[in-house]
Design a protein around this motif. Structure first.
Motif, PDB file in Angstrom:
ATOM      1  N   LYS A 154       4.928   7.427  -1.129  1.00  0.00           N
ATOM      2  CA  LYS A 154       3.964   7.030  -0.101  1.00  0.00           C
ATOM      3  C   LYS A 154       2.792   8.009  -0.109  1.00  0.00           C
ATOM      4  CE  LYS A 154       6.940   3.986   1.679  1.00  0.00           C
ATOM      5  NZ  LYS A 154       6.729   2.522   1.655  1.00  0.00           N
ATOM      6  N   GLU A 156      -0.714   6.609   1.089  1.00  0.00           N
ATOM      7  CA  GLU A 156      -1.879   5.949   1.671  1.00  0.00           C
ATOM      8  C   GLU A 156      -1.652   5.664   3.152  1.00  0.00           C
ATOM      9  OE1 GLU A 156      -3.136   3.475  -2.410  1.00  0.00           O
ATOM     10  OE2 GLU A 156      -2.609   2.383  -0.571  1.00  0.00           O
ATOM     11  N   LYS A 188      -3.571  -7.183   5.640  1.00  0.00           N
ATOM     12  CA  LYS A 188      -2.418  -7.772   4.947  1.00  0.00           C
ATOM     13  C   LYS A 188      -2.486  -7.483   3.451  1.00  0.00           C
ATOM     14  CE  LYS A 188      -2.037 -11.680   8.180  1.00  0.00           C
ATOM     15  NZ  LYS A 188      -2.194 -13.153   8.322  1.00  0.00           N
ATOM     16  N   ARG A 189      -3.686  -7.643   2.869  1.00  0.00           N
ATOM     17  CA  ARG A 189      -3.831  -7.449   1.421  1.00  0.00           C
ATOM     18  C   ARG A 189      -3.697  -5.980   1.015  1.00  0.00           C
ATOM     19  NH1 ARG A 189      -8.322 -10.822   2.346  1.00  0.00           N
ATOM     20  NH2 ARG A 189      -9.726  -9.055   1.940  1.00  0.00           N
ATOM     21  N   SER A 190      -3.977  -5.070   1.958  1.00  0.00           N
ATOM     22  CA  SER A 190      -4.006  -3.639   1.628  1.00  0.00           C
ATOM     23  C   SER A 190      -2.636  -2.985   1.688  1.00  0.00           C
ATOM     24  CB  SER A 190      -4.971  -2.909   2.572  1.00  0.00           C
ATOM     25  OG  SER A 190      -6.289  -3.383   2.422  1.00  0.00           O
ATOM     26  N   ILE A 191      -1.709  -3.581   2.403  1.00  0.00           N
ATOM     27  CA  ILE A 191      -0.365  -2.990   2.498  1.00  0.00           C
ATOM     28  C   ILE A 191       0.355  -3.150   1.163  1.00  0.00           C
ATOM     29  CG2 ILE A 191       1.893  -3.175   3.609  1.00  0.00           C
ATOM     30  CD1 ILE A 191       0.505  -4.029   6.164  1.00  0.00           C
ATOM     31  N   ASN A 192       0.887  -2.029   0.673  1.00  0.00           N
ATOM     32  CA  ASN A 192       1.624  -2.052  -0.583  1.00  0.00           C
ATOM     33  C   ASN A 192       2.718  -0.990  -0.536  1.00  0.00           C
ATOM     34  OD1 ASN A 192       0.521   0.554  -1.667  1.00  0.00           O
ATOM     35  ND2 ASN A 192      -1.409  -0.602  -1.567  1.00  0.00           N
ATOM     36  N   SER A 193       3.365  -0.751  -1.649  1.00  0.00           N
ATOM     37  CA  SER A 193       4.492   0.189  -1.683  1.00  0.00           C
ATOM     38  C   SER A 193       4.066   1.620  -1.387  1.00  0.00           C
ATOM     39  CB  SER A 193       5.175   0.133  -3.051  1.00  0.00           C
ATOM     40  OG  SER A 193       4.266   0.505  -4.082  1.00  0.00           O
ATOM     41  N   ARG A 194       2.765   1.938  -1.510  1.00  0.00           N
ATOM     42  CA  ARG A 194       2.279   3.295  -1.252  1.00  0.00           C
ATOM     43  C   ARG A 194       1.882   3.512   0.209  1.00  0.00           C
ATOM     44  NH1 ARG A 194      -0.060   1.391  -5.703  1.00  0.00           N
ATOM     45  NH2 ARG A 194      -2.034   0.991  -4.643  1.00  0.00           N
ATOM     46  N   THR A 195       1.853   2.451   1.003  1.00  0.00           N
ATOM     47  CA  THR A 195       1.405   2.564   2.399  1.00  0.00           C
ATOM     48  C   THR A 195       2.440   3.319   3.233  1.00  0.00           C
ATOM     49  OG1 THR A 195       0.271   0.432   2.190  1.00  0.00           O
ATOM     50  CG2 THR A 195       0.597   1.308   4.412  1.00  0.00           C
ATOM     51  N   LEU A 219       7.185  -5.491   7.112  1.00  0.00           N
ATOM     52  CA  LEU A 219       7.025  -4.757   5.855  1.00  0.00           C
ATOM     53  C   LEU A 219       7.479  -3.308   5.987  1.00  0.00           C
ATOM     54  CD1 LEU A 219       3.519  -6.188   4.878  1.00  0.00           C
ATOM     55  CD2 LEU A 219       5.765  -6.910   4.030  1.00  0.00           C
TER      56      LEU A 219
END
Length: 550
Positions: A154, A156, A188-195, A219
Motif C-alpha cells: 500500500k 497511495e 471508483k476508477r482510482s481505487i486499486n491494490s495500492r490504495t 473494497l
C-alpha cells in the motif's frame, strides 16, 4: 440518510451503557463542593490568573481576551476546569504509557459508542498515525521504514479535490502518493491494490461520507474523516455515516488540551495507529503525548457527556449580550446576536455582529480589529465581512471566560466611540522610475540567502503587474509604486498548500530594498537590482542548411 436526518437521530447525552460512574468524578467537584458545571466554570482562581499574566508579560507576551475563535496560532481553546484539575492530578504520578492508552481507549469507547479511541498530539498527528496504520497494517518493520515505502503493498492515499487542505500534510508526511479525484466516478476508477486509505473532510457535495464509504467499504479501503473543528456527537455522526475513523482537535469545541487530538473508530486500525504514537520509536516518535494530555482529553470527554449544553450556550450568549448592551449605545452602531442552528456541528458558538457606516465613524472593521488586537487590553475579534455602505467586526462567545465580557465591552466601546476626523487619502506620488523588466533579488531568510526574481511585465502609472519567480514556483503578482515606495502582493496556491506573500520596499539609486511578509511564516529581507545583460554586438547568421555534425 442525509446528514440532517442522521443528526436528528443522535444526541449529545450519553447513550445507554455509558452511564457508569465516571472515574473522574472527583474533578467535577471543587473545594467548595460545587457540582453544577456552569457554576464550576464560573469559578476562576483570580490569583492564579494574575500570576499567569505576570509570567507572560515578564517575557514580553501580552495575553488577550479571545472573542475570535479556536485558531491554533492563538493558543486554541481554553480548557475546561475539570480538564485542568485532572491534568494537574497526574503530573507527579508515573504510569506505563501503553497501559494508560489502553485504559483510556476502553473508556472512550464506553463514552462515545465508537469501537475504540486514542489520544494524539493534535488532530493532524492523528491523521499521520492513522495513515501509517493503513500503510503498515500494524507491521512494526514497515513502520520503521516510513517514509521509504519501497516494497510496501500500500502506498497511495486518495483525497477528493474539495477536501485538499493544508492539513493533508499529515498524510503526505508518510511518503505516500496522493491521488486527487474530482468525482465519485473518478474515485471508483482510482481505487486499486495500492490504495491504503481515503482521507476526506465532511462535505455536502457529492463527496458525502455516505457516498464515499459505500464505494470504499466493499473494497476494504478505510475512510478517515478529518472533523477537527467539529463538536463531538454521541453516537458519532461521522462514524454513523460510514467513516472508519474520525479525528477531532482537542483545542477546539471539546476544550481539551490544545496539543491533543481525539481519534475514534475501528479498534484494529487504532491499535495499529497507537504503536505509531510516542513513546514508540519510528515515524511518530516526534508526536509525544504525555500522561497529562491523555488524562486531559479523557476529562474533556467525560465533562462533555454530562454537560448541560443549552445552559452553556445561554452563558455564552449572556457574555455577548453584555458587550452588545455597552456597544449599542454608540450612535451609528448596529448590532445583532445570532445563535447557531441546533443541527450545526462545526464551530458551534453564538455570534455578535457589530456593524457601522465607515463614512460616519471614519474607521473600518479591519482597522478596529487591528487596534483591538495589538493594544492592551487586547481583544481578538474577527473582521466583519464588508457590505455595501457597512463595515464591522464579529465576536464569538465560546472562548471567553467569566469576566472577559466586561473587559471586552469596555475596550470595544472605547475604540468605537472615539471621535475621528474624516480620512484624507493622499494622492499617490509620481513613480521615481519605470520598473518594467527583470529584477534579480537576494532574499535573506533567517538561516539562508537565495537568489529569486521579480519580472515586472507592465506598469500603468502607479500600478504594476508581473511574476515573482522562486526556486520552485512562478507566482503572478500585483503591486503599486508610490514615489519610491513599492508594495507587492502575490499568492502561492496549490492543492493542500498556500502562502500569502506581501512585499514592501523602497527604491534608492535604482536599488530596491525591503521586507517580505509570509503571513503565518517568518519574514525575510530582500535587495533587488534590475537585471543587466551584456549586449551581443556580433552579427547573427541564420543557418542556411541542416547541420553536418551534432
Amino acid at each position: 440518510m442525509k446528514r440532517r436526518e442522521i443528526i436528528k437521530g443522535l444526541t449529545l447525552l450519553p447513550f445507554a451503557g455509558s452511564a457508569a460512574a465516571s472515574p473522574l468524578n472527583d474533578f467535577s467537584i471543587n473545594s467548595n463542593g460545587v457540582k453544577d458545571h456552569a457554576e464550576l466554570y464560573g469559578i476562576i482562581d483570580e490569583e492564579l490568573v494574575r500570576r499567569g499574566e505576570n509570567l507572560l508579560k515578564s517575557i514580553g507576551v501580552e495575553p488577550f481576551v479571545n472573542c475570535k475563535g479556536t485558531n491554533t496560532i492563538m493558543g486554541g481553546a481554553v480548557v475546561r476546569p475539570e480538564v485542568k484539575l485532572a491534568m494537574e492530578s497526574v503530573t507527579t504520578l508515573n504510569v506505563q504509557m501503553d497501559e494508560l492508552a489502553f485504559g483510556i481507549g476502553k473508556r472512550l469507547a464506553e463514552l462515545t459508542g465508537a469501537e475504540w479511541g486514542i489520544v494524539t498530539a493534535g488532530c493532524a498527528a492523528g491523521i499521520k498515525m492513522v495513515t501509517a496504520a493503513c500503510l503498515t497494517g500494524g507491521d512494526p518493520e514497515k513502520l520503521l521504514r516510513i517514509p521509504d515505502l519501497s516494497g510496501f503493498a500500500k502506498s497511495e492515499v486518495i483525497i477528493p479535490r474539495s477536501s485538499r487542505n493544508v492539513y493533508d500534510h499529515a498524510v503526505r508526511n508518510a511518503g505516500v502518493k496522493i491521488i486527487t479525484v474530482e468525482s465519485l466516478d473518478e474515485l471508483k476508477r482510482s481505487i486499486n491494490s495500492r490504495t491504503a486509505m481515503i482521507y476526506m473532510t465532511p462535505s455536502e457535495d457529492e463527496f458525502t461520507i455516505t457516498n464515499v464509504s459505500k464505494i470504499a467499504r466493499p473494497l476494504n479501503v478505510p475512510v478517515f474523516v478529518d472533523a477537527a473543528a467539529h463538536i463531538l456527537t454521541i453516537p458519532d455522526v461521522h462514524l454513523a455515516e460510514g467513516a472508519d475513523v474520525v479525528g477531532y482537535s482537542g483545542g477546539k469545541g471539546i476544550k481539551a488540551p490544545s496539543c491533543s487530538g481525539l481519534i475514534l473508530g475501528r479498534k484494529d486500525l487504532l491499535m495499529s495507529a497507537h504503536q505509531v504514537n510516542s513513546p514508540h520509536h519510528g515515524f511518530g516518535r516526534d508526536n509525544k503525548v504525555g500522561r497529562e494530555e491523555h488524562i486531559g482529553m479523557l476529562a474533556a470527554v467525560e465533562a462533555w457527556v454530562k454537560l448541560d449544553h443549552v445552559k452553556e450556550m445561554n452563558t455564552w450568549v449572556s457574555w455577548l449580550e453584555t458587550i452588545n448592551k455597552k456597544v449599542s449605545t454608540i450612535n451609528g452602531i448596529k448590532t445583532n446576536i445570532t445563535r447557531p442552528d441546533p443541527e450545526l456541528i462545526h464551530h458551534v458558538t453564538p455570534y455578535l455582529y457589530i456593524r457601522w457606516n465607515p463614512e460616519q465613524l471614519h474607521v473600518t472593521g479591519q482597522e478596529v480589529a487591528e487596534e483591538l488586537g495589538t493594544i492592551a487590553p487586547r481583544i481578538a475579534v474577527q473582521v466583519g465581512r464588508d457590505e455595501p455602505g457597512l463595515t464591522g467586526i464579529t465576536l464569538v462567545g465560546y472562548m471567553m471566560i467569566p469576566g472577559n465580557d466586561k473587559v471586552a465591552a469596555n475596550r470595544i466601546h472605547e475604540v468605537l466611540s472615539r471621535k475621528r476626523q474624516p480620512k484624507v487619502v493622499p494622492a499617490m506620488k509620481n513613480p521615481v522610475m519605470n520598473m518594467v523588466g527583470l529584477w534579480d533579488m537576494e532574499v535573506e531568510y533567517y538561516s539562508s540567502k537565495v537568489t529569486q526574481h521579480l519580472f515586472v511585465d507592465s506598469q500603468d502609472g502607479n500600478w504594476i503587474t508581473g511574476v515573482f519567480k522562486t526556486d520552485l514556483s512562478s507566482r503572478p503578482f500585483t503591486g503599486s509604486i508610490d514615489g519610491n515606495e513599492i508594495k507587492i502582493l502575490c499568492n502561492y496556491n496549490v492543492p493542500g498548500d498556500r502562502i500569502l506573500t506581501t512585499m514592501q520596499g523602497n527604491l534608492s539609486g535604482g536599488v530596491l530594498t525591503g521586507e517580505m511578509d509570509f503571513h503565518e511564516f517568518n519574514n525575510a529581507k530582500f535587495t533587488a537590482r534590475k537585471h543587466k545583460s551584456p549586449i551581443n554586438k556580433k552579427p547573427i547568421e541564420y543557418p542556411k542548411h541542416r547541420p553536418q555534425s551534432s
